[in-house]
Design an enzyme around this catalytic site. Sequence first.
Site, short mmCIF file in Angstrom:
data_model
loop_
_atom_site.label_atom_id
_atom_site.label_comp_id
_atom_site.label_asym_id
_atom_site.label_seq_id
_atom_site.Cartn_x
_atom_site.Cartn_y
_atom_site.Cartn_z
N ASP A 117 1.41 6.11 -1.28
CA ASP A 117 0.99 7.36 -1.93
C ASP A 117 1.36 8.48 -0.96
O ASP A 117 0.57 8.85 -0.09
CB ASP A 117 -0.53 7.32 -2.18
N GLU A 174 4.66 5.92 -6.42
CA GLU A 174 4.41 6.69 -7.64
C GLU A 174 5.55 7.67 -7.87
O GLU A 174 6.04 8.29 -6.94
CB GLU A 174 3.09 7.45 -7.48
N ASP A 201 -9.40 6.55 0.66
CA ASP A 201 -8.23 7.42 0.55
C ASP A 201 -6.99 6.67 0.10
O ASP A 201 -6.03 7.28 -0.35
CB ASP A 201 -7.95 8.10 1.90
#
Lengths: 180, 180
Positions: free
Chosen positions: B7, B68, B140
């Site tokens: 991420d 992503e 996170d």
Amino acid sequence: MRVLGIDPGSRFCGFGVVEDAGGTRMRHLAHGVLSLGEERPIEERLQLLHEGLARELALHRPDIVAIEDVFHARNARSALVLGQARGVALLAAAQSGAKVRSFSPSTIKQAVTGTGRAEKEQVGRMVSVLLGVAFAGRLDATDALATAICGILRANDPQEAVARSPRGDWRVALARRFGK
Amino acid sequence: MRVLGIDPGSRFCGFGVVEDAGGTRMRHLAHGVLSLGEERPIEERLQLLHEGLARELALHRPDIVAIEDVFHARNARSALVLGQARGVALLAAAQSGAKVRSFSPSTIKQAVTGTGRAEKEQVGRMVSVLLGVAFAGRLDATDALATAICGILRANDPQEAVARSPRGDWRVALARRFGK
């Protein structure tokens, strides 16, 4: 002082190397375009970009890497794609040990033509004039050379030098600390 | 099969490593967040990002890196900043020799919750359930682990496997060549 300018893209990446020859005089050392292959997956193109730039940076050993900053794009998608190439270019620059300077498109145009709203042709002509080299035909590395020239001129600008001096930095830090 | 999910961000980068344990069962191997420092120039943050990811990739040796894909952003500026981090993450993945797979946010949510419009909390709960680990407090690296889980599930999906088989590729190449 030597500046390598980069015009990053996800399919082609232009680069140009310019050396300070005293005052506002400059010497053209090299320019070129890295072809990244349109059919490859993006991660392979980014790997080619990183390898190519690392090779040019090791060859020319610039003091400064100058790169165009981008605030506008057709849409978020094209900004993301451009950002990916720009991120890899910034990484290669940082890994080479050179200082990195970002300039807005209008700052670059202003530096080479005297106006921030110059057309592409005008930028190309002034790149030829300032470097004293007649480039034949379409020059894909024009933007990269213009960015390198901007890097030279801005580094020699007394205003810029003050802003980047230890004292300048100290004032900025102080102003930030006390919210001024 | 082992998947490392990323991420990417320009200040923090989450990562999560998940291993296929047969069928739809998965094993959590690791997760974490790389802190890139908010005050540093972007090129230094990108260098820290590259070093950090290269270290994790060398340590966990994933077969697949899942990341992503982003089609929307607040504005072109934030897309560019995100793109820079994403480009460096893609580069590190390619350099590690892993296969790279991009998934849209809705594909990731669909994979872990069954709906492409799930809330962040729902994604977090399902990441815990699917990996059989109770994460204490705010995690996170949730998005990175969800992306890794999506990578495992999509790789095991027969539909996906066909699309990526040599025969599948050959058909796609042929269709492209003849404009079908």
